[in-house]
Write an enzyme that holds these catalytic residues in place. Structure first.
Site, PDB file in Angstrom:
ATOM      1  N   CYS B  86       0.833  -1.198   0.000  1.00 40.91           N
ATOM      2  CA  CYS B  86       0.000   0.000   0.000  1.00 40.91           C
ATOM      3  C   CYS B  86       0.873   1.256   0.000  1.00 40.91           C
ATOM      4  O   CYS B  86       1.571   1.503  -0.963  1.00 40.91           O
ATOM      5  CB  CYS B  86      -0.967  -0.049   1.188  1.00 40.91           C
ATOM      6  SG  CYS B  86      -2.385   1.035   0.977  1.00 40.91           S
ATOM      7  N   HIS B 194      -3.350  -5.800   1.046  1.00 42.46           N
ATOM      8  CA  HIS B 194      -2.656  -5.985   2.328  1.00 42.46           C
ATOM      9  C   HIS B 194      -2.561  -7.457   2.736  1.00 42.46           C
ATOM     10  O   HIS B 194      -3.448  -7.961   3.432  1.00 42.46           O
ATOM     11  CB  HIS B 194      -3.425  -5.251   3.430  1.00 42.46           C
ATOM     12  CG  HIS B 194      -3.318  -3.761   3.347  1.00 42.46           C
ATOM     13  ND1 HIS B 194      -2.355  -3.042   4.013  1.00 42.46           N
ATOM     14  CD2 HIS B 194      -4.059  -2.857   2.665  1.00 42.46           C
ATOM     15  CE1 HIS B 194      -2.501  -1.755   3.755  1.00 42.46           C
ATOM     16  NE2 HIS B 194      -3.534  -1.611   2.938  1.00 42.46           N
ATOM     17  N   GLU B 196      -0.758  -8.699   4.981  1.00 39.92           N
ATOM     18  CA  GLU B 196      -0.595  -8.792   6.446  1.00 39.92           C
ATOM     19  C   GLU B 196      -1.942  -8.733   7.178  1.00 39.92           C
ATOM     20  O   GLU B 196      -2.023  -9.048   8.354  1.00 39.92           O
ATOM     21  CB  GLU B 196       0.356  -7.694   6.950  1.00 39.92           C
ATOM     22  CG  GLU B 196      -0.246  -6.299   7.138  1.00 39.92           C
ATOM     23  CD  GLU B 196      -0.468  -5.528   5.850  1.00 39.92           C
ATOM     24  OE1 GLU B 196      -0.237  -6.087   4.756  1.00 39.92           O
ATOM     25  OE2 GLU B 196      -0.885  -4.355   5.935  1.00 39.92           O
TER      26      GLU B 196
END
EC number: 6.3.5.3
Lengths: 84, 227
Positions: B86, B194, B196
């Site tokens: 990002c 994302h 994560e």
């Protein structure tokens, strides 16, 4: 002392969705003659007398930081200004 | 394997990234402030999402001038894995470690939802545990993820297999639906979605975990005897 005006605009080849939305908004207000809107940035830089090569420095900072050459063009105007 | 999560003023996915590596992946990780100039002790560098320096000027533009970026470049040159997610991707683009730039999303909206990605290249150190063409669910959250580059660069990205992930259907107007690209050498990956945030079923998807596991596998294969 120099006052430098820097204009950063999206390159012609790059679509400007923000400008497009403004153009559509203008058209819905009845301004049908506004064919295209491009949105850019305007910056004012104040240089003191210690900078000897103002134009060279302006180009340098435009290329290094103020604009992103992948998507943006820049132009500038340099004006001599009196100390405030 | 020891990771560094680089923290800039305005980063806000740094702790998610830290959690993913420490608790889900089970590897060592430090949060590293942006003013350090040496990352030699780390095996992998993670640039998290957020709004570094308030997205002033352009997303990632100010962060890429940070002290730590010289060390990130050095790590990239040394062939260490560098992952930017990002805002981290935007910083990698601004720093020139990856080609291209980000524009405002085509619909001008901040898009925050889980999207489907296609794994385009599974022969990278970030994607080796995925199947080629595998569909994975990963969240996006960005206002400027509309990837742009010139025709020549796009042709080169395709020719060198640098497109790692694409959106299964258009999300933000990105050229060729690009969601993530690597550098030519393949050790720097930037992606808007994302991973994560998708490391445990409790989060709605664990599809991102394999990305981190791929990095560790690659590192073990080349650093650990009898791996």
């Amino acid at each position: 002392m120099y006052k430098v005006k820097v204009y950063v605009t999206l390159r012609e080849s790059v679509l400007d969705p923000q400008g497009k939305a403004v153009q559509q908004s203008l058209s819905s207000l009845g301004y049908n003659g506004v064919e295209d809107v491009r949105i850019g940035k305007y910056m004012e830089l104040q240089f003191d007398d210690t900078v000897t090569d103002v134009e060279g420095t302006v180009k340098e900072v435009c290329e290094k930081l103020l604009s992103n050459p992948v998507i943006e063009d820049y132009r500038y105007e340099i004006e001599e200004s009196a100390k405030q | 394997m020891k990771f560094a999560v680089i923290v800039f003023p305005g980063s806000n996915c740094d702790v998610d990234m830290y959690h993913a590596v420490k608790d889900e992946l089970g590897e060592q990780v430090d949060l590293v402030w942006h003013d350090v100039d040496n990352l030699d002790q780390y095996d992998g560098i993670l640039l998290p999402g957020g709004f570094s320096y308030g997205d002033y000027l352009r997303s990632g533009a100010i962060a890429h001038m940070s002290n730590v970026m010289a060390a990130v470049k050095k790590a990239a040159e040394a062939g260490k894995p560098v992952l930017g997610v990002c805002n981290g991707f935007q910083i990698l683009l601004e720093s020139g470690l990856l080609p291209g730039a980000m524009l405002r999303n085509k619909n001008l909206k901040f898009i925050c939802r889980t999207v489907e990605l296609t794994v385009e290249n599974n022969e990278t150190m970030f994607t080796s545990l995925y199947e080629k063409g595998e569909k994975i669910s990963i969240p996006v959250a960005h206002g400027e993820g509309n990837y742009y580059c010139d025709d020549e660069t796009l042709a080169k990205l395709k020719e060198n297999n640098q497109i790692a992930f694409t959106y299964a259907s258009d999300v933000n107007g990105s050229l060729s639906d690009i969601a993530g690209i690597t550098n030519e050498k393949g050790n720097v990956l930037g992606m808007m979605p994302h991973p994560e945030r998708a490391v445990d079923d409790l989060l709605g998807s664990a599809d991102g975990l394999k990305l981190f596991q791929s990095i560790v596998k690659h590192w073990r294969d080349s650093h650990v005897v009898n791996a």
